[in-house]
Design an enzyme around this catalytic site. Structure first.
Site, PDB file in Angstrom:
ATOM      1  N   ASP A 145     -57.458 -17.981  35.091  1.00  0.00           N
ATOM      2  CA  ASP A 145     -58.243 -17.612  36.276  1.00  0.00           C
ATOM      3  C   ASP A 145     -58.897 -18.802  36.980  1.00  0.00           C
ATOM      4  OD1 ASP A 145     -57.834 -15.602  34.310  1.00  0.00           O
ATOM      5  OD2 ASP A 145     -59.247 -14.298  35.331  1.00  0.00           O
ATOM      6  N   HIS A 175     -60.469  -7.897  41.229  1.00  0.00           N
ATOM      7  CA  HIS A 175     -61.156  -8.326  42.450  1.00  0.00           C
ATOM      8  C   HIS A 175     -60.170  -8.676  43.573  1.00  0.00           C
ATOM      9  CE1 HIS A 175     -64.916  -8.204  40.387  1.00  0.00           C
ATOM     10  NE2 HIS A 175     -64.605  -9.153  39.547  1.00  0.00           N
ATOM     11  N   HIS A 197     -54.216  -8.239  33.201  1.00  0.00           N
ATOM     12  CA  HIS A 197     -55.596  -8.570  33.593  1.00  0.00           C
ATOM     13  C   HIS A 197     -56.495  -7.474  33.026  1.00  0.00           C
ATOM     14  CE1 HIS A 197     -58.221 -11.014  36.108  1.00  0.00           C
ATOM     15  NE2 HIS A 197     -58.882  -9.904  36.366  1.00  0.00           N
ATOM     16  N   HIS A 242     -58.656 -12.515  32.846  1.00  0.00           N
ATOM     17  CA  HIS A 242     -59.871 -11.760  33.213  1.00  0.00           C
ATOM     18  C   HIS A 242     -61.088 -12.139  32.372  1.00  0.00           C
ATOM     19  CE1 HIS A 242     -62.505  -8.575  34.691  1.00  0.00           C
ATOM     20  NE2 HIS A 242     -62.668  -8.125  33.464  1.00  0.00           N
ATOM     21  N   HIS A 280     -61.722 -15.027  30.843  1.00  0.00           N
ATOM     22  CA  HIS A 280     -62.110 -16.403  31.198  1.00  0.00           C
ATOM     23  C   HIS A 280     -62.352 -17.354  30.026  1.00  0.00           C
ATOM     24  CE1 HIS A 280     -63.409 -15.684  35.671  1.00  0.00           C
ATOM     25  NE2 HIS A 280     -62.392 -14.926  35.315  1.00  0.00           N
TER      26      HIS A 280
END
Ligand SMILES: [Fe+2]
Length: 256
Positions: free
Chosen positions: A8, A67, A150, A175, A177
Site C-alpha cells: 500500500d 477506499h 485487500h 490493507h 500495512h
C-alpha cells in the site's frame, strides 16, 4: 517470470518513495510485471495524477481497496484505464474493472483485486464465490492469476490462500500495512498475508501518530493526514516457473 508486488502506497511520500526506489529493484530483479496497491496514494483513495506517476515510474497494474472511491476524480480516469483495477466483488455495479488480463512475455497473466468481508465496513459479495466465478469464466484462457486480497483479518486471508492453492499463482494481502513474515509457497501458489506499506515509517499505518492516538483516546477527530519524516518501501518478489506456478517468494523492505 518474476512478479514484483508493492504494498500500500501511502500519500505523496509513498508515491515518491516508489518512484525513487523502483529503478533499483528493476535492475536487481528484472521483474516482468510490477503490481502496486495504490488505494491510499492520496491518504484515502488515489487521484489521476498519483496513478499517472505510479504508472510512469514502472507500475504495470495498480490495485485498489476499500477506499477506492475516496477521491471521486478517479472515477472518469478508471473508466479509461484498464490497468487501474478496483475490487472485483462489489455487490452493486461500480465504475471500472475488477481485473485485467495482460500478455506478459507470451503468457496470459490475470490480476484481480478482491475485498475481504471480515472486520471490514463494506459488504462486498463473498470473495470465495466471486473468485470461483472469475476463474471458471476464464478457464483455460489464463496461464497465471495474481490476487490482491485487500482484507483485514489474517484468518480470511489464509482461508482464501488455502482455498485457491494450486489454482492461482500468487495471492498477496494488502490493507493492514504491516509486512508479515509468513511468505510461503503451497501447491504452487505464492503467498504472504500482507506486503506491508510504502510510506512514512514514523506513523500509525501512514497517518500522523497524534491523530490516531486522539481517535483511540476518544477525542474529537481530525481528518487524518499522511505523516511526515522517513519512508520505506515494502513488498514481495514472486518467481514463477514456466508452467505458471510459483516456486519462490522473497520479501523486500527498504528504507528510503
Ligand atoms: Fe484499505
Amino acid at each position: 517470470m518474476r512478479v514484483l508486488c508493492i504494498g500500500d502506497i501511502v500519500g505523496w511520500p509513498g508515491v515518491k518513495t516508489f518512484s525513487r526506489q523502483i529503478g533499483g529493484y528493476k535492475r536487481l530483479y528484472q521483474p516482468d510485471l510490477i503490481v502496486v496497491n495504490g488505494e491510499n496514494a492520496s491518504g484515502l483513495g488515489i487521484t489521476p495524477q498519483q496513478a499517472q506517476e505510479l504508472f510512469a515510474s514502472g507500475a504495470d497494474v495498480i490495485t485498489l481497496g476499500n477506499h477506492a472511491w475516496a477521491r471521486r476524480e478517479i472515477v472518469s480516469y478508471i473508466e479509461r484505464s484498464s490497468r487501474l483495477i478496483r475490487p472485483y466483488n462489489y455487490m452493486a455495479p461500480h465504475p471500472g474493472r475488477g481485473y485485467v488480463i495482460l500478455d506478459v512475455g507470451g503468457k496470459k497473466v490475470g490480476v484481480v483485486n478482491l475485498l475481504g468481508r471480515a472486520l471490514m465496513d463494506e459488504s462486498p459479495d463473498n470473495p470465495f464465490y466471486a473468485i470461483d466465478r472469475l476463474l471458471s469464466m476464464h478457464q483455460g484462457k489464463v496461464d497465471s492469476w495474481i490476487v490482491d486480497f485487500h482484507a483485514e483479518a489474517t484468518s480470511e486471508k489464509y482461508a482464501l490462500f488455502h482455498y485457491l492453492a494450486g489454482r492461482v499463482a500468487i495471492l498477496f494481502g494488502t490493507h493492514t500495512h504491516v509486512q508479515t513474515a509468513d511468505e510461503q509457497v503451497y501447491k504452487g501458489t505464492g503467498y504472504i498475508t500482507d506486503l506491508g506499506m510504502t510510506g512514512p515509517t514514523e506513523s500509525v499505518l501512514g497517518v500522523k501518530p497524534y491523530q490516531s492516538i486522539a481517535g483511540f483516546r476518544g477525542e474529537m477527530r481530525e481528518k487524518f493526514e499522511t505523516a511526515d519524516g522517513p519512508t520505506a518501501m515494502n513488498g514481495a518478489l514472486f518467481e514463477l516457473d514456466a508452467d505458471g506456478s510459483c516456486r519462490k517468494v522473497i520479501r523486500i523492505s527498504s528504507a528510503d
